[in-house]
Design a protein around this motif. Structure first.
Motif, mmCIF file in Angstrom:
data_model
loop_
_atom_site.group_PDB
_atom_site.id
_atom_site.type_symbol
_atom_site.label_atom_id
_atom_site.label_comp_id
_atom_site.label_asym_id
_atom_site.label_seq_id
_atom_site.Cartn_x
_atom_site.Cartn_y
_atom_site.Cartn_z
ATOM 1 N N ARG A 59 0.827 -1.212 0.000
ATOM 2 C CA ARG A 59 0.000 0.000 0.000
ATOM 3 C C ARG A 59 0.862 1.265 0.000
ATOM 4 N N GLY A 60 2.163 1.094 -0.024
ATOM 5 C CA GLY A 60 3.056 2.241 -0.058
ATOM 6 C C GLY A 60 3.537 2.710 1.287
ATOM 7 N N ARG A 61 3.240 1.938 2.354
ATOM 8 C CA ARG A 61 3.684 2.335 3.685
ATOM 9 C C ARG A 61 5.128 1.901 3.927
ATOM 10 N N ASP A 62 5.841 2.703 4.712
ATOM 11 C CA ASP A 62 7.222 2.429 5.096
ATOM 12 C C ASP A 62 7.189 1.594 6.373
ATOM 13 N N VAL A 63 7.473 0.294 6.250
ATOM 14 C CA VAL A 63 7.302 -0.634 7.372
ATOM 15 C C VAL A 63 8.607 -1.356 7.683
ATOM 16 N N CYS A 64 8.941 -1.417 8.972
ATOM 17 C CA CYS A 64 10.003 -2.279 9.483
ATOM 18 C C CYS A 64 9.361 -3.315 10.408
ATOM 19 N N GLY A 65 10.059 -4.410 10.641
ATOM 20 C CA GLY A 65 9.531 -5.428 11.532
ATOM 21 C C GLY A 65 10.612 -6.104 12.342
ATOM 22 N N VAL A 66 10.278 -6.487 13.579
ATOM 23 C CA VAL A 66 11.200 -7.238 14.425
ATOM 24 C C VAL A 66 10.524 -8.520 14.901
ATOM 25 N N ASP A 67 11.327 -9.542 15.130
ATOM 26 C CA ASP A 67 10.819 -10.808 15.652
ATOM 27 C C ASP A 67 11.993 -11.574 16.244
ATOM 28 N N VAL A 68 11.690 -12.497 17.185
ATOM 29 C CA VAL A 68 12.744 -13.331 17.755
ATOM 30 C C VAL A 68 12.866 -14.666 17.041
ATOM 31 N N SER A 69 11.973 -14.932 16.086
ATOM 32 C CA SER A 69 11.999 -16.204 15.387
ATOM 33 C C SER A 69 12.704 -16.073 14.044
ATOM 34 N N ALA A 70 13.887 -16.646 13.952
ATOM 35 C CA ALA A 70 14.615 -16.620 12.682
ATOM 36 C C ALA A 70 13.853 -17.394 11.612
ATOM 37 N N GLY A 71 13.151 -18.439 12.029
ATOM 38 C CA GLY A 71 12.374 -19.216 11.075
ATOM 39 C C GLY A 71 11.267 -18.400 10.436
ATOM 40 N N MET A 72 10.552 -17.636 11.243
ATOM 41 C CA MET A 72 9.484 -16.782 10.709
ATOM 42 C C MET A 72 10.065 -15.679 9.827
ATOM 43 N N LEU A 73 11.191 -15.105 10.261
ATOM 44 C CA LEU A 73 11.798 -14.027 9.484
ATOM 45 C C LEU A 73 12.304 -14.516 8.129
ATOM 46 N N GLY A 74 12.592 -15.815 8.033
ATOM 47 C CA GLY A 74 12.997 -16.362 6.744
ATOM 48 C C GLY A 74 11.929 -16.161 5.687
ATOM 49 N N TYR A 75 10.653 -16.166 6.098
ATOM 50 C CA TYR A 75 9.543 -15.918 5.181
ATOM 51 C C TYR A 75 9.265 -14.419 5.052
ATOM 52 N N ALA A 76 9.475 -13.676 6.141
ATOM 53 C CA ALA A 76 9.240 -12.227 6.113
ATOM 54 C C ALA A 76 10.203 -11.521 5.175
ATOM 55 N N ARG A 77 11.380 -12.098 4.997
ATOM 56 C CA ARG A 77 12.427 -11.453 4.192
ATOM 57 C C ARG A 77 11.956 -11.146 2.770
ATOM 58 N N ASP A 78 11.146 -12.030 2.208
ATOM 59 C CA ASP A 78 10.668 -11.813 0.845
ATOM 60 C C ASP A 78 9.605 -10.715 0.778
ATOM 61 N N ARG A 79 8.882 -10.518 1.879
ATOM 62 C CA ARG A 79 7.801 -9.529 1.879
ATOM 63 C C ARG A 79 8.285 -8.145 2.297
ATOM 64 N N LEU A 80 9.320 -8.105 3.130
ATOM 65 C CA LEU A 80 9.883 -6.826 3.579
ATOM 66 C C LEU A 80 11.406 -6.869 3.427
ATOM 67 N N PRO A 81 11.907 -6.967 2.213
ATOM 68 C CA PRO A 81 13.359 -7.099 2.028
ATOM 69 C C PRO A 81 14.127 -5.921 2.610
ATOM 70 N N GLY A 82 15.113 -6.252 3.436
ATOM 71 C CA GLY A 82 15.947 -5.223 4.033
ATOM 72 C C GLY A 82 15.289 -4.427 5.138
ATOM 73 N N ARG A 83 14.109 -4.858 5.590
ATOM 74 C CA ARG A 83 13.344 -4.063 6.565
ATOM 75 C C ARG A 83 13.003 -4.860 7.822
ATOM 76 N N ILE A 84 13.691 -5.959 8.055
ATOM 77 C CA ILE A 84 13.385 -6.793 9.219
ATOM 78 C C ILE A 84 14.644 -6.985 10.065
ATOM 79 N N ALA A 85 14.421 -7.289 11.352
ATOM 80 C CA ALA A 85 15.547 -7.501 12.257
ATOM 81 C C ALA A 85 15.194 -8.591 13.261
ATOM 82 N N LEU A 86 16.169 -9.437 13.563
ATOM 83 C CA LEU A 86 16.023 -10.425 14.625
ATOM 84 C C LEU A 86 16.258 -9.692 15.939
ATOM 85 N N ALA A 87 15.185 -9.380 16.642
ATOM 86 C CA ALA A 87 15.306 -8.529 17.826
ATOM 87 C C ALA A 87 14.133 -8.766 18.771
#
Length: 253
Positions: A59-87
């Motif tokens: 939708r054009g929003r500037d979004v970052c995301g954090v999570d403690v699950s590396a497994g979940m972030l493996g899927y998030a990476r494709d949806r928010l490339p460069g905008r996620i952190a294991l934290a």
């Protein structure tokens, strides 16, 4: 929760989207977040596979995301490339006043210390910023599947059955200097078969089942699985409706 090599949701990352409403649910929740959160950068707490965050980005929003699950972030990476952190949500790796809005869907109760997480959110919110929380839905439901699962959760959690619900959230938020300023219903209509729910329980797809011991499983969980499979036409999907809530919180002056 703290970042670690193996987090509970790593175990279900490959099937999380299918069991939580998929892209359709992500788009629906993103529409509400887009409406409730002001202009500017957003942070998703417990971004998971980024179903909601990815839909907001489209939708054009500037979004970052954090999570403690590396497994979940493996899927998030494709949806928010460069905008996620294991934290950890209790130790957000961002400068003060970095975000116009933060949001959390079905996860804030999983933080190791919710007041600490709320304090971290206050720190990274800009003046006038908002936090939108969709609490865990532990309310009873009218359909047969919902009644069986709710009864199981109450027996498993006991006095903690309100954990993650709106009541607990608002009590903690008030103590941490947040005020509720809005509240929206989020009805989610979908089809689900009793036997499919039984399989999800067997795979421990819900956080409340992650650490259930052998005795509780035998006395509480297995009878629920058996009862679900005993419902008429257990393999046939039936209409279900779940009403979630989006609670808008703002730091008190």
């Amino acid at each position: 929760m703290s970042a670690q090599a193996t987090a509970p949701f790593d175990k279900i990352a490959d099937r999380y989207d299918r069991s939580r409403g998929g892209e359709e649910r992500g788009e629906q929740f993103a529409g509400v977040m887009d409406e409730l959160l002001g202009d500017g950068p957003l942070l998703e707490l417990g971004v998971g596979t980024a179903l909601v965050g990815g839909a907001l980005a489209r939708r054009g929003r500037d979004v970052c995301g954090v999570d403690v699950s590396a497994g979940m972030l493996g899927y998030a990476r494709d949806r928010l490339p460069g905008r996620i952190a294991l934290a950890d949500v209790c130790r957000l790796p961002f400068k003060d006043a970095s975000f116009a809005g933060c949001y959390a869907v079905w996860m804030l109760h999983l933080a190791s210390d919710v007041p600490t997480a709320l304090a971290a959110v206050r720190r990274v919110l800009r003046p006038g910023g908002r936090l939108v929380v969709v609490p865990a839905n532990n309310r009873p439901r009218e359909d047969a599947i919902g009644q069986l699962v709710y009864a199981m959760q109450v027996r498993l959690l006991g006095e903690r059955s309100d954990k993650g619900g709106a009541g607990e959230l608002l009590r903690l938020a008030e103590k941490c200097g947040f005020t509720q300023t809005d509240r929206r219903d989020l009805p989610q209509t979908y089809q689900h078969a009793p036997a499919a729910m039984a399989r999800e329980i067997e795979r421990r797809n819900f956080s409340s089942l992650q650490d259930v011991g052998e005795t509780e499983w035998r006395e509480i969980v297995q009878p629920t699985i058996d009862a679900l499979r005993a419902l008429p036409e257990a393999e046939v999907p039936r209409d279900r409706t779940t009403v979630h809530e989006a609670i808008v919180l703002e730091p008190a002056p």
